[in-house]
Write a protein that holds these residues in place. Structure first.
Motif, PDB file in Angstrom:
ATOM      1  N   UNK A 417       0.841  -1.205   0.000  1.00  0.00           N
ATOM      2  CA  UNK A 417       0.000   0.000   0.000  1.00  0.00           C
ATOM      3  C   UNK A 417       0.878   1.257   0.000  1.00  0.00           C
ATOM      4  N   UNK A 418       2.034   1.159   0.671  1.00  0.00           N
ATOM      5  CA  UNK A 418       2.949   2.305   0.688  1.00  0.00           C
ATOM      6  C   UNK A 418       3.437   2.602  -0.737  1.00  0.00           C
ATOM      7  N   UNK A 419       3.654   1.546  -1.525  1.00  0.00           N
ATOM      8  CA  UNK A 419       4.061   1.741  -2.924  1.00  0.00           C
ATOM      9  C   UNK A 419       2.993   2.532  -3.682  1.00  0.00           C
ATOM     10  N   UNK A 420       1.715   2.237  -3.368  1.00  0.00           N
ATOM     11  CA  UNK A 420       0.612   2.933  -4.039  1.00  0.00           C
ATOM     12  C   UNK A 420       0.629   4.417  -3.691  1.00  0.00           C
ATOM     13  N   UNK A 421       0.870   4.699  -2.399  1.00  0.00           N
ATOM     14  CA  UNK A 421       0.922   6.100  -1.960  1.00  0.00           C
ATOM     15  C   UNK A 421       2.065   6.826  -2.675  1.00  0.00           C
ATOM     16  N   UNK A 422       3.237   6.186  -2.702  1.00  0.00           N
ATOM     17  CA  UNK A 422       4.417   6.827  -3.328  1.00  0.00           C
ATOM     18  C   UNK A 422       4.178   7.118  -4.802  1.00  0.00           C
ATOM     19  N   UNK A 441      -9.799  14.422  -7.811  1.00  0.00           N
ATOM     20  CA  UNK A 441     -10.760  13.863  -6.848  1.00  0.00           C
ATOM     21  C   UNK A 441     -10.579  12.352  -6.709  1.00  0.00           C
ATOM     22  N   UNK A 442     -10.424  11.693  -7.857  1.00  0.00           N
ATOM     23  CA  UNK A 442     -10.210  10.224  -7.808  1.00  0.00           C
ATOM     24  C   UNK A 442      -8.959   9.891  -7.000  1.00  0.00           C
ATOM     25  N   UNK A 443      -7.884  10.660  -7.250  1.00  0.00           N
ATOM     26  CA  UNK A 443      -6.616  10.380  -6.567  1.00  0.00           C
ATOM     27  C   UNK A 443      -6.721  10.655  -5.066  1.00  0.00           C
ATOM     28  N   UNK A 444      -7.383  11.767  -4.703  1.00  0.00           N
ATOM     29  CA  UNK A 444      -7.537  12.084  -3.274  1.00  0.00           C
ATOM     30  C   UNK A 444      -8.282  10.957  -2.567  1.00  0.00           C
ATOM     31  N   UNK A 445      -9.358  10.504  -3.194  1.00  0.00           N
ATOM     32  CA  UNK A 445     -10.168   9.467  -2.579  1.00  0.00           C
ATOM     33  C   UNK A 445      -9.359   8.182  -2.420  1.00  0.00           C
ATOM     34  N   UNK A 446      -8.613   7.841  -3.466  1.00  0.00           N
ATOM     35  CA  UNK A 446      -7.825   6.601  -3.395  1.00  0.00           C
ATOM     36  C   UNK A 446      -6.729   6.714  -2.343  1.00  0.00           C
ATOM     37  N   UNK A 447      -6.066   7.875  -2.267  1.00  0.00           N
ATOM     38  CA  UNK A 447      -5.018   8.058  -1.253  1.00  0.00           C
ATOM     39  C   UNK A 447      -5.609   7.969   0.149  1.00  0.00           C
ATOM     40  N   UNK A 448      -6.783   8.589   0.341  1.00  0.00           N
ATOM     41  CA  UNK A 448      -7.438   8.541   1.650  1.00  0.00           C
ATOM     42  C   UNK A 448      -7.719   7.090   2.043  1.00  0.00           C
ATOM     43  N   UNK A 449      -8.236   6.318   1.088  1.00  0.00           N
ATOM     44  CA  UNK A 449      -8.562   4.910   1.385  1.00  0.00           C
ATOM     45  C   UNK A 449      -7.303   4.090   1.640  1.00  0.00           C
TER      46      UNK A 449
END
Length: 595
Positions: A417-422, A441-449
């Motif tokens: 999941x950390x790889x996804x955030x990076x 918006x899509x990216x913010x939501x995905x990062x939040x999740x």
């Protein structure tokens, strides 16, 4: 052979030559020069033929001239005149029985009328002509089947007649066109299953007849794979993609940058090949991603974790499936000619088409997907292809997310999941808020999740390691950091819905209704989960939490139809609106007694 007849044959050859070869060199300011010359010659032939007596062959010859005049007018953008000539051809043929000398003309005139009507969005009319062409072909093959005369032979001297083999090839190609246009028609009528079958047959026939442009063929096969994937037919999907990869290689090497700089043709070729291969790579990414996601749906329990009993049950069923698959493969419609079969099969062997059931299998699918991510990103770079590049990154992130589901080691799952955030965080923060609002918006939501998921994993890890419920400072700090980061991105998402003056909308638009209410609910939960020793901070967090739970409840009371979109969240929010004030009062009382 009379001189008059030879003169007619020469005129016809000239007209064909003008249409197919000379016209390519017509200047831009006179684009139809050769086509107009060809039209004059065809008209002369018509007048010379018209005087003859009534025979089936003469009707077919006149029909053929009408056919060529029809196509000529369509090519020069005079559609009504084109239609008239094509219908004249149909009228002439009405007097004849379908037979070897005219069956090809019967089919091709209907193909042309099908294209003409489809171009006017009269899909049903087009369908009528094309389905009749299809049934004429099928009936002829059943009742006669001998190699039919090609239309060019109506005006050919003895020595220029075609061989049996060439006749068969041209006739089969005309029917392949019928299949191709029918695939388009069914697609436009929304009959996707039928469209896919016709598309598959067209691709198959083009390979057998060796009549295809490699890149165009490969892209059509890759596009067809996407249909099969959405239907969960991964064996066919994989077959189409493997064939697309093999056939696209026939288009040759990509010219080097140096060669492209020196020569414009090479430069266009380089661009074309790189783009199309990157598009095929993106189809492969979708294959791997969907296969992993569908496998996850099969294996997860009601809280989204891996159900080991179900896993064992599916593994037992798999052994039976593999035996069935061998039989199934043999009956599936396979692409290829002798020389491409093996190459296609060797690509198929590199990636599974059955659902992966454990981490090792899932990782093998993930790695194939990841290789194609690299290839696709190489062409669709951030500079010039912002939207495409980000979609590829989102797919890459989703590949990690699906793989994490199969990973039993929580620490390693957290790293995925950390790889996804990076991957997503720098882009989300750098994007222009005005131009790329929806993507952000899509990216913010995905990062939040993603941060939320990491927070849950950290807590689960800490609880496993610690015998007591007391967490050490380092863990608390880490947990709070992830919790705040998740809340921050949910809040950014909510802020993006505000007006320029910073006012939150009274009514939420349909497409953001669920995400906005879920974000409010999550922000409420996250604030209540932050760990703090300071009663003032605790109180502040609980009040923020209550405020957001209240919003969800009040919004759904004011707009009852919204409740259906967030049933679970609404139920929990109502519960918390009841419980939190008690908690807040107790904390207030404690603070008062301490003062």
């Amino acid at each position: 052979m009379t001189n008059e007849w030879r003169a007619i044959c020469d005129k016809f050859t000239n007209a064909q030559n003008l249409t197919e070869i000379e016209s390519r060199n017509d200047k831009e300011n006179d684009p139809f020069r050769s086509k107009y010359k060809a039209r004059e010659l065809l008209r002369e032939i018509y007048c010379e033929e018209e005087g003859g007596g009534e025979t089936g062959l003469r009707a077919a010859r006149l029909g053929a001239v009408e056919y060529y005049l029809g196509v000529n007018h369509v090519d020069t953008e005079e559609l009504s005149a084109g239609q008239e000539h094509l219908m004249n051809c149909m009228k002439l043929l009405e007097r004849c029985r379908v037979s070897s000398p005219n069956v090809s003309l019967f089919i091709q005139v209907r193909n042309q009328l099908g294209i003409l009507w489809a171009g006017r969005d009269e899909t049903e009319t087009a369908q009528g002509f094309l389905e009749t062409a299809e049934s004429i072909y099928q009936r002829y093959m059943k009742e006669d089947g001998s190699p039919p005369t090609d239309m060019t032979e109506y005006f050919a001297a003895e020595e220029n007649l075609l061989t049996h083999q060439e006749r068969i090839k041209r006739f089969e190609l005309a029917y392949t066109h019928t299949m191709y246009y029918l695939a388009q028609v069914y697609k436009n009528l929304g009959q996707t299953e039928r469209a896919a079958t016709y598309c598959h047959t067209t691709l198959q026939r083009q390979l057998q007849l060796n009549q295809f442009t490699p890149m165009e063929w490969a892209l059509n096969a890759a596009t067809l794979s996407q249909y099969y994937i959405t239907k969960g037919r991964y064996m066919e999907g994989r077959h189409c993609l493997s064939a697309a990869t093999v056939i696209s290689d026939l288009a040759g090497e990509v010219p080097s940058e140096a060669a492209a700089q020196e020569n414009e043709t090479e430069s266009e070729r380089r661009e074309h090949l790189r783009q199309k291969r990157a598009e095929i790579a993106r189809c492969w990414i979708k294959y791997c991603l969907n296969l992993l996601q569908d496998a996850k749906k099969q294996l997860e329990d009601n809280i989204g974790e891996l159900d080991t009993d179900r896993q064992e049950e599916l593994k037992r069923a798999r052994r039976r499936e593999e035996e069935e698959e061998e039989k199934g493969r043999k009956s599936a419609l396979l692409f290829g000619s002798e020389d491409t079969f093996d190459s296609i099969a060797s690509i198929e062997e590199k990636v599974m088409c059955l659902f992966p059931l454990d981490f090792t299998e899932a990782r093998s699918v993930f790695l194939v997907g990841q290789n194609h991510v690299t290839q696709a990103k190489d062409y669709f770079q951030m500079d010039g292809y912002v939207t495409d590049h980000i979609e590829i990154l989102q797919d890459h992130s989703a590949l990690f997310r699906s793989l994490a589901f199969f990973e039993e080691d929580l620490e390693r799952r957290c790293k995925m999941h950390k790889r996804r955030v990076d991957m997503l965080e720098p882009i989300c923060n750098d994007l222009n808020a005005q131009y790329y609002l929806m993507i952000r918006r899509q990216l913010m939501f995905e990062l939040a999740e993603t941060y939320n998921e990491m927070m849950d994993l950290k807590l689960a890890l800490a609880n496993r390691q610690a015998d007591t419920q007391s967490l050490d400072n380092h863990t608390i700090k880490k947990f709070n950091h992830l919790c705040s980061a998740s809340a921050k991105y949910f809040q950014m998402f909510l802020d993006s819905l505000c007006s320029p003056e910073g006012k939150f909308p009274e009514r939420l638009e349909e497409e953001v209704l669920r995400p906005a209410l879920v974000a409010r609910f999550r922000v409420a939960r996250l604030h209540s989960r932050l760990i703090s020793t300071s009663p003032t901070v605790q109180l502040d967090n609980l009040n923020k939490s209550l405020e957001n739970y209240k919003y969800v409840v009040q919004y759904c009371e004011a707009n009852p139809e919204a409740g259906a979109a967030v049933e679970t969240e609404l139920e929990l929010s109502k519960e918390m609106v009841g419980l939190l004030p008690l908690k807040i009062n107790r904390l207030n009382a404690r603070m008062d007694s301490n003062n």
